[in-house]
Design an enzyme around this catalytic site. Structure first.
Site, PDB file in Angstrom:
ATOM      1  CE  LYS A  12      26.316   8.292 160.632  1.00  9.55           C
ATOM      2  NZ  LYS A  12      25.878   9.086 162.275  1.00  9.55           N
ATOM      3  CE1 TYR A  52      22.220   5.341 163.721  1.00  7.79           C
ATOM      4  CE2 TYR A  52      20.806   6.444 162.058  1.00  7.79           C
ATOM      5  CZ  TYR A  52      21.609   5.978 162.817  1.00  7.79           C
ATOM      6  OH  TYR A  52      23.413   6.372 162.123  1.00  7.79           O
ATOM      7  CG  ASN A 115      28.597  11.035 163.246  1.00 13.61           C
ATOM      8  OD1 ASN A 115      27.991  10.963 162.424  1.00 13.61           O
ATOM      9  ND2 ASN A 115      28.794  10.845 164.690  1.00 13.61           N
ATOM     10  CG  HIS A 118      25.805   2.803 160.401  1.00 13.95           C
ATOM     11  ND1 HIS A 118      25.764   3.303 162.253  1.00 13.95           N
ATOM     12  CD2 HIS A 118      26.630   2.775 159.819  1.00 13.95           C
ATOM     13  CE1 HIS A 118      25.562   1.950 162.295  1.00 13.95           C
ATOM     14  NE2 HIS A 118      25.780   1.503 160.689  1.00 13.95           N
ATOM     15  CD  GLU A 129      23.447  -1.309 161.421  1.00 14.20           C
ATOM     16  OE1 GLU A 129      25.131  -1.388 160.538  1.00 14.20           O
ATOM     17  OE2 GLU A 129      23.565  -0.901 162.565  1.00 14.20           O
TER      18      GLU A 129
HETATM   19  P1  RTP Z   1      26.330   5.822 163.956  1.00 16.49           P
HETATM   20  O1  RTP Z   1      25.290   4.268 164.796  1.00 16.49           O
HETATM   21  O2  RTP Z   1      25.723   6.074 163.504  1.00 16.49           O
HETATM   22  O3  RTP Z   1      27.452   4.829 163.236  1.00 16.49           O
HETATM   23  O4  RTP Z   1      27.082   6.087 165.360  1.00 16.49           O
HETATM   24  P2  RTP Z   1      27.183   5.130 167.113  1.00 16.49           P
HETATM   25  O5  RTP Z   1      26.893   3.413 166.613  1.00 16.49           O
HETATM   26  O6  RTP Z   1      28.826   5.202 166.814  1.00 16.49           O
HETATM   27  O7  RTP Z   1      26.820   6.454 167.859  1.00 16.49           O
HETATM   28  P3  RTP Z   1      25.249   6.102 168.595  1.00 16.49           P
HETATM   29  O8  RTP Z   1      25.124   6.551 169.607  1.00 16.49           O
HETATM   30  O9  RTP Z   1      24.477   4.691 167.887  1.00 16.49           O
HETATM   31  O10 RTP Z   1      24.529   7.160 167.701  1.00 16.49           O
HETATM   32  C1  RTP Z   1      24.195   7.304 166.448  1.00 16.49           C
HETATM   33  C2  RTP Z   1      23.552   8.424 165.970  1.00 16.49           C
HETATM   34  O11 RTP Z   1      23.243   9.157 166.980  1.00 16.49           O
HETATM   35  C3  RTP Z   1      24.176  10.519 166.986  1.00 16.49           C
HETATM   36  N1  RTP Z   1      23.628  11.463 167.792  1.00 16.49           N
HETATM   37  N2  RTP Z   1      24.082  12.123 167.960  1.00 16.49           N
HETATM   38  N3  RTP Z   1      23.628  13.953 171.594  1.00 16.49           N
HETATM   39  C4  RTP Z   1      24.221  13.740 170.678  1.00 16.49           C
HETATM   40  O12 RTP Z   1      23.536  14.696 169.725  1.00 16.49           O
HETATM   41  C5  RTP Z   1      23.782  12.086 169.649  1.00 16.49           C
HETATM   42  N4  RTP Z   1      24.312  10.865 170.053  1.00 16.49           N
HETATM   43  C6  RTP Z   1      24.370  10.633 168.845  1.00 16.49           C
HETATM   44  C7  RTP Z   1      25.535  10.430 165.795  1.00 16.49           C
HETATM   45  O13 RTP Z   1      25.136  11.002 164.028  1.00 16.49           O
HETATM   46  C8  RTP Z   1      25.776   8.813 165.915  1.00 16.49           C
HETATM   47  O14 RTP Z   1      26.429   8.636 164.914  1.00 16.49           O
END
Ligand code: RTP
Length: 150
Positions: A12, A52, A115, A118, A129
């Protein structure tokens, strides 16, 4: 059962700005995965909203899109045994508060909104993707370590 898979991994904007691209690539190489595709991309808002799409409606969605559009990302495809699941394990929990030391987020990140990387969460989302980020297709090549690292 273990099988060869492809996963979409993305550094990212904060990971790129912090100079962590090489460290993240090194972990995937050293684990034994094969690099299938890699490019630096300044993604548009529209493209990120497609990536997303399943998070549209979440309160953090606008901030997430702004963060992801704030600079270039490094888009990659890695291939190997259980690449999707193992890739997620290597990344660590979404919220770095819960990411174990030794994982990418557990070693380099502090906040869920920054974070640094991804990884696809399932084989079908990886396929979507990969098509979204590499519409031009992927290069085929044989890997010198294919006979040695599984
Ligand atoms: P990613 O898609 O980025 O690998 O992350 P992930 O599957 O582990 O998590 P996901 O729930 O799909 O969330 C995507 C990205 O959104 C941001 N996020 N911010 N509460 C918050 O502020 C929050 N929750 C999620 C994070 O950058 C997360 O990786």
């Amino acid at each position: 059962m273990s099988k060869t898979e492809r996963t979409y991994i993305m550094v990212k904007p904060d990971g790129v700005q912090r100079g962590l691209v090489g460290a993240i690539i090194a972990r995937f190489e050293q684990r034994g995965f094969k690099l299938i595709a890699l490019k630096l991309v300044q993604a548009t808002t529209e493209h990120l909203e497609l990536h997303y799409a399943d998070l549209k409606g979440k309160p953090f969605f606008p901030g997430l899109i702004k963060y992801m559009a704030s600079g270039p990302v490094v888009a990659m495809v890695w291939e190997g045994l259980d690449a999707v699941k193992t890739g997620r394990v290597m990344l660590g929990a979404t919220n770095p508060l819960a990411s174990a030391p030794g994982t990418i987020r557990g070693d380099y990140a502090l906040a869920v909104g920054r974070n640094i990387c991804h990884g696809s969460d399932a084989v079908d989302s990886a396929e979507k993707e990969i098509k979204l980020w590499f519409p031009e297709g992927l290069t085929q090549y044989s890997h010198s370590q294919e006979n040695w690292i599984f």
